[in-house]
Design a protein around this motif. Structure first.
Motif, PDB file in Angstrom:
ATOM      1  N   SER A 114       0.829  -1.210   0.000  1.00  0.00           N
ATOM      2  CA  SER A 114       0.000   0.000   0.000  1.00  0.00           C
ATOM      3  C   SER A 114       0.863   1.259   0.000  1.00  0.00           C
ATOM      4  O   SER A 114       0.564   2.230  -0.698  1.00  0.00           O
ATOM      5  CB  SER A 114      -0.945   0.005   1.205  1.00  0.00           C
ATOM      6  N   ARG A 115       1.923   1.240   0.780  1.00  0.00           N
ATOM      7  CA  ARG A 115       2.823   2.397   0.816  1.00  0.00           C
ATOM      8  C   ARG A 115       3.541   2.579  -0.517  1.00  0.00           C
ATOM      9  O   ARG A 115       3.782   3.714  -0.954  1.00  0.00           O
ATOM     10  CB  ARG A 115       3.827   2.242   1.955  1.00  0.00           C
ATOM     11  N   ALA A 116       3.876   1.482  -1.165  1.00  0.00           N
ATOM     12  CA  ALA A 116       4.605   1.552  -2.439  1.00  0.00           C
ATOM     13  C   ALA A 116       3.792   2.244  -3.523  1.00  0.00           C
ATOM     14  O   ALA A 116       4.360   2.885  -4.418  1.00  0.00           O
ATOM     15  CB  ALA A 116       5.009   0.153  -2.890  1.00  0.00           C
ATOM     16  N   ILE A 117       2.466   2.134  -3.461  1.00  0.00           N
ATOM     17  CA  ILE A 117       1.609   2.755  -4.481  1.00  0.00           C
ATOM     18  C   ILE A 117       0.850   3.962  -3.922  1.00  0.00           C
ATOM     19  O   ILE A 117      -0.059   4.470  -4.566  1.00  0.00           O
ATOM     20  CB  ILE A 117       0.620   1.729  -5.076  1.00  0.00           C
ATOM     21  N   ASN A 118       1.237   4.396  -2.726  1.00  0.00           N
ATOM     22  CA  ASN A 118       0.616   5.564  -2.084  1.00  0.00           C
ATOM     23  C   ASN A 118      -0.893   5.388  -1.914  1.00  0.00           C
ATOM     24  O   ASN A 118      -1.668   6.338  -2.088  1.00  0.00           O
ATOM     25  CB  ASN A 118       0.915   6.839  -2.885  1.00  0.00           C
ATOM     26  N   ASP A 119      -1.310   4.184  -1.551  1.00  0.00           N
ATOM     27  CA  ASP A 119      -2.723   3.890  -1.272  1.00  0.00           C
ATOM     28  C   ASP A 119      -2.963   4.133   0.217  1.00  0.00           C
ATOM     29  O   ASP A 119      -2.726   3.269   1.054  1.00  0.00           O
ATOM     30  CB  ASP A 119      -3.042   2.439  -1.645  1.00  0.00           C
ATOM     31  N   LYS A 120      -3.409   5.343   0.551  1.00  0.00           N
ATOM     32  CA  LYS A 120      -3.540   5.735   1.950  1.00  0.00           C
ATOM     33  C   LYS A 120      -4.607   4.920   2.685  1.00  0.00           C
ATOM     34  O   LYS A 120      -4.435   4.582   3.865  1.00  0.00           O
ATOM     35  CB  LYS A 120      -3.857   7.231   2.050  1.00  0.00           C
ATOM     36  N   ASP A 121      -5.708   4.640   2.031  1.00  0.00           N
ATOM     37  CA  ASP A 121      -6.749   3.843   2.679  1.00  0.00           C
ATOM     38  C   ASP A 121      -6.228   2.452   3.012  1.00  0.00           C
ATOM     39  O   ASP A 121      -6.408   1.959   4.126  1.00  0.00           O
ATOM     40  CB  ASP A 121      -7.979   3.744   1.770  1.00  0.00           C
ATOM     41  N   GLY A 122      -5.541   1.823   2.052  1.00  0.00           N
ATOM     42  CA  GLY A 122      -4.961   0.507   2.296  1.00  0.00           C
ATOM     43  C   GLY A 122      -3.907   0.541   3.382  1.00  0.00           C
ATOM     44  O   GLY A 122      -3.818  -0.374   4.213  1.00  0.00           O
ATOM     45  N   GLU A 123      -3.110   1.613   3.402  1.00  0.00           N
ATOM     46  CA  GLU A 123      -2.091   1.762   4.444  1.00  0.00           C
ATOM     47  C   GLU A 123      -2.740   1.846   5.827  1.00  0.00           C
ATOM     48  O   GLU A 123      -2.311   1.181   6.778  1.00  0.00           O
ATOM     49  CB  GLU A 123      -1.257   3.018   4.186  1.00  0.00           C
ATOM     50  N   GLY A 124      -3.792   2.661   5.925  1.00  0.00           N
ATOM     51  CA  GLY A 124      -4.473   2.806   7.205  1.00  0.00           C
ATOM     52  C   GLY A 124      -5.102   1.514   7.687  1.00  0.00           C
ATOM     53  O   GLY A 124      -5.044   1.174   8.875  1.00  0.00           O
ATOM     54  N   LEU A 125      -5.710   0.772   6.760  1.00  0.00           N
ATOM     55  CA  LEU A 125      -6.340  -0.495   7.129  1.00  0.00           C
ATOM     56  C   LEU A 125      -5.303  -1.503   7.615  1.00  0.00           C
ATOM     57  O   LEU A 125      -5.541  -2.238   8.583  1.00  0.00           O
ATOM     58  CB  LEU A 125      -7.106  -1.067   5.930  1.00  0.00           C
ATOM     59  N   ALA A 126      -4.139  -1.536   6.949  1.00  0.00           N
ATOM     60  CA  ALA A 126      -3.076  -2.452   7.378  1.00  0.00           C
ATOM     61  C   ALA A 126      -2.546  -2.059   8.756  1.00  0.00           C
ATOM     62  O   ALA A 126      -2.311  -2.921   9.609  1.00  0.00           O
ATOM     63  CB  ALA A 126      -1.947  -2.461   6.347  1.00  0.00           C
ATOM     64  N   LEU A 127      -2.370  -0.762   8.989  1.00  0.00           N
ATOM     65  CA  LEU A 127      -1.916  -0.296  10.298  1.00  0.00           C
ATOM     66  C   LEU A 127      -2.916  -0.680  11.391  1.00  0.00           C
ATOM     67  O   LEU A 127      -2.530  -1.096  12.492  1.00  0.00           O
ATOM     68  CB  LEU A 127      -1.720   1.218  10.283  1.00  0.00           C
ATOM     69  N   THR A 128      -4.207  -0.542  11.079  1.00  0.00           N
ATOM     70  CA  THR A 128      -5.246  -0.910  12.048  1.00  0.00           C
ATOM     71  C   THR A 128      -5.185  -2.392  12.391  1.00  0.00           C
ATOM     72  O   THR A 128      -5.255  -2.777  13.572  1.00  0.00           O
ATOM     73  CB  THR A 128      -6.643  -0.561  11.494  1.00  0.00           C
TER      74      THR A 128
END
Length: 207
Positions: A114-128
């Protein structure tokens, strides 16, 4: 095939898993008839398999769902956003089956993608998700930081539903050390769910 696959997923979200399974199976049958192996066709096949895995999960067969998610990854090698989604789901199921280390590995991979493609929603979900599993592993300080990072992302992009999930997770992380702060976060999550119209989540918000 793509339309049938998405229709099946909608049926599953509406609680009709038998119709969902029928539609996604039909989609997979049609995609198998495709003669070429372009990225588009492979991606459609992978997404259909991932949709089938979600249906299987909804029907309660978690090991089979995990196998289907793993199979989906073979077809999504050129679609990092879909890969990240699959790794999140697969990580969640893996953790539920008792393999915490495997869960963290999969969810961490989702975060990287998610970080590699700057997908903020995906990044947040993974962090959660990472925060939730670190709470289960009694690593509350790490979990708190992860949930706080996720909350910042969801606020920035205006995703109130996902923010509520992260805030609820933050409450769980504070359960062992600060009951009053945990309760404050649960109440905040409840208001966010209500504002987002997520009444099903309102019913299960932890108190």
């Amino acid at each position: 095939g793509i339309a049938l696959s998405q229709l099946g997923l909608v049926n599953s979200y509406m609680g009709d898993n038998d119709s969902a399974q029928k539609h996604v199976n039909h989609a997979l049958d049609l995609l198998k008839l495709e003669k070429d192996s372009t990225v588009l066709v492979r991606g459609a096949h992978g997404k259909a398999l991932a949709n089938m895995a979600e249906v299987t999960y909804s029907k309660g067969d978690f090991p089979k769902a995990l196998d289907q998610f793993n199979e989906a990854l073979r077809f999504l090698d050129q679609d990092r956003k879909s890969q990240a989604r699959v790794y999140r789901f697969a990580g969640y199921i893996t953790g539920g089956l008792g393999d915490a280390e495997g869960a963290l590995t999969k969810i961490s991979r989702a975060l990287e993608l998610s970080r590699a493609i700057n997908d903020k929603d995906g990044e947040g979900l993974a962090l959660t998700l990472l925060g939730i599993f670190h709470t289960f592993e009694s690593k509350q300080d790490l979990a708190i930081g992860l949930h706080q990072d996720a909350i910042k992302i969801f606020r920035r992009i205006g995703d109130r539903h996902s923010e509520a999930i992260a805030v609820n997770g933050l409450g769980q992380a504070y359960e062992g050390s600060n009951k009053s702060y945990a309760l404050m976060n649960y109440e905040k999550a409840l208001r966010l769910f209500e504002n987002a119209g997520a009444l099903d989540f309102v019913a299960v918000t932890t108190f």
